[in-house]
Scaffold this active site. Structure first.
Site, PDB file in Angstrom:
ATOM      1  CB  CYS A 131      -0.907   0.016   1.226  1.00 54.97           C
ATOM      2  SG  CYS A 131       0.033  -0.034   2.749  1.00 54.97           S
ATOM      3  CG  ASP A 141      -0.085   2.998   4.336  1.00 57.94           C
ATOM      4  OD1 ASP A 141      -0.147   3.904   3.493  1.00 57.94           O
ATOM      5  OD2 ASP A 141      -1.068   2.431   4.807  1.00 57.94           O
ATOM      6  CB  CYS A 188      -4.612   1.946   7.098  1.00 58.59           C
ATOM      7  SG  CYS A 188      -4.009   0.364   7.681  1.00 58.59           S
ATOM      8  CB  CYS A 193      -2.118  -3.199   8.184  1.00 55.76           C
ATOM      9  SG  CYS A 193      -3.300  -3.050   6.844  1.00 55.76           S
TER      10      CYS A 193
HETATM   11 FE1  FES Z   1      -1.280   0.291   4.387  1.00 59.86          FE
HETATM   12 FE2  FES Z   1      -2.781  -0.801   6.219  1.00 59.86          FE
HETATM   13  S1  FES Z   1      -3.374  -0.237   4.205  1.00 59.86           S
HETATM   14  S2  FES Z   1      -0.670  -0.388   6.316  1.00 59.86           S
END
Ligand code: FES
Length: 143
Positions: free
Chosen positions: A35, A37, A60, A104
């Site tokens: 993602c 992140d 998230c 995640c």
């Molecule tokens: Fe990226 Fe949860 S969607 S860490």
């Protein structure tokens, strides 16, 4: 049944140990390839024991909740014990996550590992490379 457990909601809305440790002994920054992140973990280590830890994440809600729980689980533990922390154990402590959010929780486990590796590297402590297989510390990466 609600998508997220009460514990996940609690740690998401009131995350523990958010922030930065200025004179951290180990810093780990990892990214989630799925993602994009990122998460940064700071460890304060005294005599092989994690006396403090903080995290920052651009991620998230599930990433926030799992990192919050992970910091609670490793605080006061020996560095070697923190290394054994699995994302599965963190998810269990949170009473579960939806299947599509399990990835995640990997961010939290890897951030702890990357910070421990940074601590080992900075202090010339030898370690088994196998334990850190696949963990890429962006913080320590020159490239
Ligand atoms: Fe990226 Fe949860 S969607 S860490």
């Amino acid at each position: 049944m609600a998508l997220y457990s009460d514990k996940v909601m609690d740690h998401f809305q009131n995350p523990r140990n958010v922030g930065k440790i200025e004179d951290a002994d180990g810093i780990g920054e990892v990214g989630n390839a799925k993602c994009g992140d990122i998460m940064r973990m700071y460890l304060k280590i005294d005599d092989g024991v994690i006396t403090d830890c903080k995290f920052n994440t651009f991620g998230c809600g599930s990433a926030i909740a799992t990192s919050s729980m992970a910091t609670e689980m490793i605080k006061g533990k020996k560095v070697e014990e923190a290394l054994e922390l699995s994302n599965k154990a963190v998810v269990e402590a949170l009473d579960g996550l939806p299947a599509h959010k399990i990835h995640c929780s990997v961010l939290a486990e890897e951030a702890v590992k990357a910070a421990v590796k940074d601590y080992y590297d900075k202090n010339g402590i030898e370690y088994d490379q196998e334990k850190f297989k696949g963990v890429h510390n962006c913080e320590a990466c020159e490239a």
